[in-house]
Design a protein around this motif. Structure first.
Motif, PDB file in Angstrom:
ATOM      1  N   PHE A  60     -56.268  13.433  10.556  1.00 14.93           N
ATOM      2  CA  PHE A  60     -57.506  12.858  11.099  1.00 14.93           C
ATOM      3  C   PHE A  60     -58.706  13.527  10.420  1.00 14.93           C
ATOM      4  O   PHE A  60     -59.386  14.361  11.014  1.00 14.93           O
TER       5      PHE A  60
ATOM      6  N   LEU B  57     -58.376  19.918  23.734  1.00 12.99           N
ATOM      7  CA  LEU B  57     -58.068  20.988  22.786  1.00 12.99           C
ATOM      8  C   LEU B  57     -59.323  21.425  22.030  1.00 12.99           C
ATOM      9  O   LEU B  57     -59.520  22.619  21.779  1.00 12.99           O
TER      10      LEU B  57
ATOM     11  N   ARG C  90     -51.502  13.924  11.751  1.00 13.53           N
ATOM     12  CA  ARG C  90     -51.761  12.576  11.227  1.00 13.53           C
ATOM     13  C   ARG C  90     -52.996  12.489  10.334  1.00 13.53           C
ATOM     14  O   ARG C  90     -53.555  11.437  10.125  1.00 13.53           O
TER      15      ARG C  90
ATOM     16  N   GLN D  89     -56.415  19.234  12.302  1.00 13.26           N
ATOM     17  CA  GLN D  89     -56.715  17.803  12.352  1.00 13.26           C
ATOM     18  C   GLN D  89     -56.737  17.199  10.944  1.00 13.26           C
ATOM     19  O   GLN D  89     -56.236  16.102  10.724  1.00 13.26           O
TER      20      GLN D  89
ATOM     21  N   GLU E 172     -52.011  17.782  25.054  1.00 11.09           N
ATOM     22  CA  GLU E 172     -52.097  18.401  23.730  1.00 11.09           C
ATOM     23  C   GLU E 172     -51.616  17.437  22.643  1.00 11.09           C
ATOM     24  O   GLU E 172     -52.209  17.364  21.567  1.00 11.09           O
TER      25      GLU E 172
ATOM     26  N   ASN F 251     -61.333  15.213  24.209  1.00 13.35           N
ATOM     27  CA  ASN F 251     -60.358  16.079  23.559  1.00 13.35           C
ATOM     28  C   ASN F 251     -60.402  17.486  24.160  1.00 13.35           C
ATOM     29  O   ASN F 251     -61.254  18.305  23.820  1.00 13.35           O
TER      30      ASN F 251
ATOM     31  N   ARG G 275     -65.354  11.268  21.484  1.00  8.92           N
ATOM     32  CA  ARG G 275     -63.965  11.601  21.841  1.00  8.92           C
ATOM     33  C   ARG G 275     -63.750  13.101  21.809  1.00  8.92           C
ATOM     34  O   ARG G 275     -63.061  13.663  22.660  1.00  8.92           O
TER      35      ARG G 275
ATOM     36  N   ARG H  19     -62.056  12.962  12.323  1.00  8.86           N
ATOM     37  CA  ARG H  19     -62.294  13.826  13.489  1.00  8.86           C
ATOM     38  C   ARG H  19     -62.586  15.257  13.054  1.00  8.86           C
ATOM     39  O   ARG H  19     -63.406  15.940  13.654  1.00  8.86           O
TER      40      ARG H  19
ATOM     41  N   ASP I 110     -54.332  15.035  22.137  1.00  6.50           N
ATOM     42  CA  ASP I 110     -55.465  15.639  21.435  1.00  6.50           C
ATOM     43  C   ASP I 110     -55.180  15.862  19.952  1.00  6.50           C
ATOM     44  O   ASP I 110     -56.068  15.715  19.118  1.00  6.50           O
ATOM     45  N   THR I 111     -53.953  16.255  19.649  1.00  5.73           N
ATOM     46  CA  THR I 111     -53.677  16.591  18.254  1.00  5.73           C
ATOM     47  C   THR I 111     -53.170  15.399  17.442  1.00  5.73           C
ATOM     48  O   THR I 111     -53.500  15.271  16.268  1.00  5.73           O
ATOM     49  N   LEU I 112     -52.378  14.543  18.070  1.00  3.29           N
ATOM     50  CA  LEU I 112     -51.747  13.458  17.310  1.00  3.29           C
ATOM     51  C   LEU I 112     -52.191  12.065  17.744  1.00  3.29           C
ATOM     52  O   LEU I 112     -51.793  11.076  17.139  1.00  3.29           O
ATOM     53  N   ASP I 113     -52.968  12.020  18.806  1.00  3.75           N
ATOM     54  CA  ASP I 113     -53.446  10.734  19.318  1.00  3.75           C
ATOM     55  C   ASP I 113     -52.281   9.836  19.756  1.00  3.75           C
ATOM     56  O   ASP I 113     -52.313   8.619  19.564  1.00  3.75           O
TER      57      ASP I 113
END
Lengths: 498, 331
Positions: free
Chosen positions: B275, B74, B273, B268, A489, B72, B67, B278, A492-495
């Protein structure tokens, strides 16, 4: 005609596609590129020009002393204040009342919803948008303070030394503000850009009557016994779990919810992200064992926090009586005292197994604030954070004398303030705690706690770990599966990889 | 005589009147759409990107998409959740709405107090999602009324059920909230559709001896096709962009069980961060899914008779053309 119109429409459409494609951010200084890299060095200190600051030749701090300007000042100048509550904006209004020559006006923008990060989102948008409506001063709390002092938005934060026109460290030392508050408000260049006004060192706030019921009458008054019973300050939670089992046998839940425990255990001195990698250190990993024992032993009421069930547990009217809560002085003052009902006065305070801090409000001045606004904010920030006199905010707030009697309900108990010097002059012997002085326990927690573990995305990562841990506690996942899901997770969310 | 003087060209007014729409549509729909599409191929992420507006096309422009779609989890979970919660709320929603429509528009049985019931059924739709999410999270709290009823009063469950820790229970509650909020709206749209039908066709059906059920299935439903098309397409759009209720109910939890595509996009873009690239790619994927599903629904609910007539007309034109060519060839 038709062709002309079609051409016009096409042109309008084309302009629509292209016109807004330029620079979205205005002229703000560029922050660091993605990743958890530190922000670039702030610009050289520029003494604010004009306004009250110029009157004292370059700053309020002259020869190591703070000089408050006199005479009417700030007329027609508005200060925009962003916060998730109105605590400090109300205090600023009080400053105006106390100083009739301070003619600045305030525009508080208060987002009363902070539980889901929406305040941060609103604040970020306002900072990014800039312009006339950008916040001049904004408040951030523990869960995200370092994002604004050391990471993504740090370049917006004006060092206090620039604001006040001189080094603020002597004032911090004079006030004896604990390092965990100062460190969190210090940027990567070592400049203080934010300070909290509360002392949020925390302890175990417990019901003496229930402790006496479980372990005998000696526990009614002897906090040393209770400290030993739960392993206060010991650095491990074994005694706490043993005590929880005793309490359970007596029909008492040790804590209200799992989150109460996680709140304390997650405050490790090591950040989650180290060298751009996610690291689960031993202290946080230990929550899996402690939490599982608490959950599967039925040692909490599992009703959640910040809801009716949690509040009911404070008055002993929940599913089962709850022995205690882990938290700081503000938790007593603003939450437990008001919800304690008939249990008011039956409470005590001891050290938690691990020292921790919870909450706090750091005030940060936006670098984009004009000189005129900075002049007003310099006065306010000094009064709110560094003024240790009897007319300073810290003394008046801590002593409950900031407002007149009509506002006394605001302070159901007393709060602890950041300055140990001020706190020493206050006597927080609380009727709520049966006359116990809360200061020694909280001050010791603050002295031994380090905020070095606070990092960017703490809110997201703490929430995620606590959530997935529940799957392990409920036997829905093995430990490895739970950890893998948590890591995935975060990726996925913060890389951020493990 | 000047021929032009005889006819007035009104078309220009049409163009003029459409200018405000075109401008607004271009600015607020087309521009964001194209910009989002472009952004999805770039490295536009982080505070720096948001402040400078600088974005560069990635070396592999499809990286954000690959990706999301293949790495991903999630995003994939969010997609599954969204579709699951939409399906299990839409099916009962449309069925109940149709049933209520049949009752409220029945020519044989006249219900008393129809207006009141319609208002009551529609009521959940006018309450804000935030209030409803809060209401349900209180109802289903560990020590909330539902557990009180089932455990304390009736004793039908062995212990209090942790609804907020059960993935399925949370999904079902969110789906139920969506169902409860929207069946009244769907019902009103369907009733409006039925009331807009020519009453003579119902009279004819009655004279022909059709009972209520037969009338509904053989007269009402076929004539409701276009309205159903509207309901299904708007529900797909609304369902796949479900955001407020799951966010406010449990913020996507427990363990992302109620995390939806829109929440993913929002988090996201504006959390963590930043994104944005994305988030843009995820938005485009949702856009494509909605478009495909809508086209599918349009196809399934198309007017087959009209389509057949169109086909016939086209075939006839083609054969006439061929005949014409043959004739020319003969000459």
């Amino acid at each position: 005609m038709k062709k002309w119109l079609v051409l016009t429409l096409a042109l309008v459409a084309m302009l629509a596609f292209t016109a807004c494609g330029g620079n979205d951010g205005g002229g703000a200084a560029a922050p660091p590129a993605g990743g958890a890299a530190p922000p670039p060095a702030g610009g050289a200190a520029q003494p604010p020009a004009g306004g009250a600051v110029a009157e004292v030749e370059g700053g309020f701090i002259v020869d190591g002393q703070f000089v408050r300007p006199t005479g009417p000042r700030g007329e027609g100048v508005e200060i925009i204040i962003y916060g998730w509550n109105d605590e400090l904006s109300t205090a600023m209004e009080r400053y105006k009342e106390m100083h009739p020559d301070f003619l600045f006006t305030f525009r508080p923008v208060t987002h009363f919803t902070d539980w889901d990060g929406s305040y941060e989102i609103g604040l970020n948008a306002a900072l990014l948008a800039g312009g006339a409506d950008a916040p001049h001063v904004f408040f951030v709390e523990q869960a995200f303070v370092v994002n604004y002092t050391q990471y993504y938005f740090a370049h917006h934060a004006l060092p206090y030394s620039e604001l006040l026109g001189g080094d603020v460290h002597p004032f911090i030392e004079r006030a004896q503000i604990p390092s965990f508050i100062v460190d969190a408000g210090t940027n990567r260049q070592g400049e203080v850009v934010g300070l909290g006004f509360q002392h949020t060192g925390s302890g175990f706030i417990y019901r003496r009557d229930l402790a006496a019921q479980i372990w005998g009458d000696a526990y009614l008054n002897d906090t040393a016994l209770m400290t030993a019973r739960i392993g206060g300050g010991s650095g491990n939670w074994n005694a706490f779990l043993t005590a929880a089992a005793d309490a359970d046998a007596a029909g008492v839940s040790m804590l209200s919810d799992m989150e109460d425990a996680w709140q304390a255990i997650r405050q490790s001195p090591n950040p989650w992200i180290q060298n751009d990698r996610l690291v689960i250190d031993d202290q946080r990993m230990s929550y899996l064992d402690i939490g599982k024992a608490l959950y599967q032993g039925g040692f909490t009421n599992v009703g959640g926090t910040w809801n009716d069930s949690w509040f009911a547990d404070m008055s002993g009217t929940g599913a089962r009586p709850v022995l205690g809560f882990l938290g700081p002085a503000w938790l007593i003052n603003y939450v437990i005292a008001g919800n304690s009902g008939d249990t008011y006065g039956n409470w005590g305070l001891v050290a938690a197994p691990d020292p921790f801090a919870w909450g706090g409000t750091w005030s940060i001045v936006n670098r984009a604030a004009s000189d005129e606004v900075r002049a007003g904010l310099a006065e306010l920030i000094y009064w709110l954070k560094l003024d240790t006199s009897d007319t300073g905010f810290l003394y008046m707030f801590g002593g409950g004398t900031l407002y007149d009697d009509s506002a006394i309900d605001y302070f159901l108990a007393m709060d602890m303030v950041s300055s140990a010097v001020v706190q020493d002059r206050l006597s927080p012997y609380l009727p709520f705690l049966g006359g116990q002085n809360m200061a020694p326990v909280f001050l010791e927690a603050g002295r031994t706690f380090s905020s070095s573990g606070w990092g960017p995305f703490d809110r997201e990562i703490n929430g995620s770990f606590g959530d997935w841990a529940m799957a392990y506690f409920r036997d829905e996942m093995t430990r490895d599966e739970m950890l893998a899901a948590f890591r995935q997770e975060i990726l996925d969310t913060l890389d951020i990889r493990s | 005589m000047n021929k032009k003087a005889k006819s007035v060209n009104y078309a220009k007014y049409g163009y003029i009147f459409s200018i405000p729409f075109v401008v607004a549509f271009s600015l607020f729909t087309m521009y964001p759409l194209f910009r989002t599409a472009f952004m999805s191929f770039t490295d536009f992420a982080g505070v720096a990107a948001r402040e400078t507006g600088v974005m560069n096309i990635l070396e592999n422009p499809l990286e954000n998409y690959t990706r999301l779609l293949f790495e991903n989890e999630l995003f994939q979970t969010s997609m599954r959740n969204t579709i699951f919660m939409w399906v299990i709320n839409f099916i009962p929603q449309i069925l109940l709405a149709l049933l209520l429509t049949a009752w409220f528009t029945s020519r044989r049985t006249k219900f008393k107090g129809q207006g009141l019931f319609k208002v009551l059924f529609y009521m959940p739709n006018i309450i804000t999602a935030g209030s409803i999410a809060f209401l349900f999270s209180t109802l289903f709290a560990h020590f909330g009324p539902v557990n009180y009823l089932l455990y304390d009063m009736l004793g039908v469950i062995p212990e209090r059920f942790q609804f907020n820790q059960s993935a399925l229970a949370s999904q079902l509650i969110v789906a139920f909230i969506q169902f409860w909020m929207w069946y009244g709206y769907t019902m009103l749209i369907l009733i409006a559709g039925v009331l807009g039908m020519n009453p003579e066709i119902f009279e004819c059906a009655e004279i022909d001896g059709a009972n209520g059920v037969q009338q509904f299935f053989y007269v009402t439903l076929p004539n409701l096709k276009t309205i159903l098309l509207f309901v299904v397409v708007t529900s797909i759009v609304g369902g796949l962009t479900m955001f407020d209720v799951p966010r406010l109910f449990e913020d996507g939890g427990p363990r992302n069980a109620t995390h939806t595509l829109s929440m993913f996009i929002f988090n996201q873009a504006f959390g963590g961060r930043f994104f944005l690239n994305r988030a843009a790619a995820a938005s485009m994927i949702v856009f494509v899914i909605v478009a495909i599903l809508s086209i599918l629904v349009f196809y399934l609910l198309r007017d087959k008779d009209a389509a057949a007539i169109k086909r016939e007309i086209r075939a006839r034109k083609r054969s006439e053309k061929q005949l014409e060519q043959v004739r020319k060839g003969v000459q």
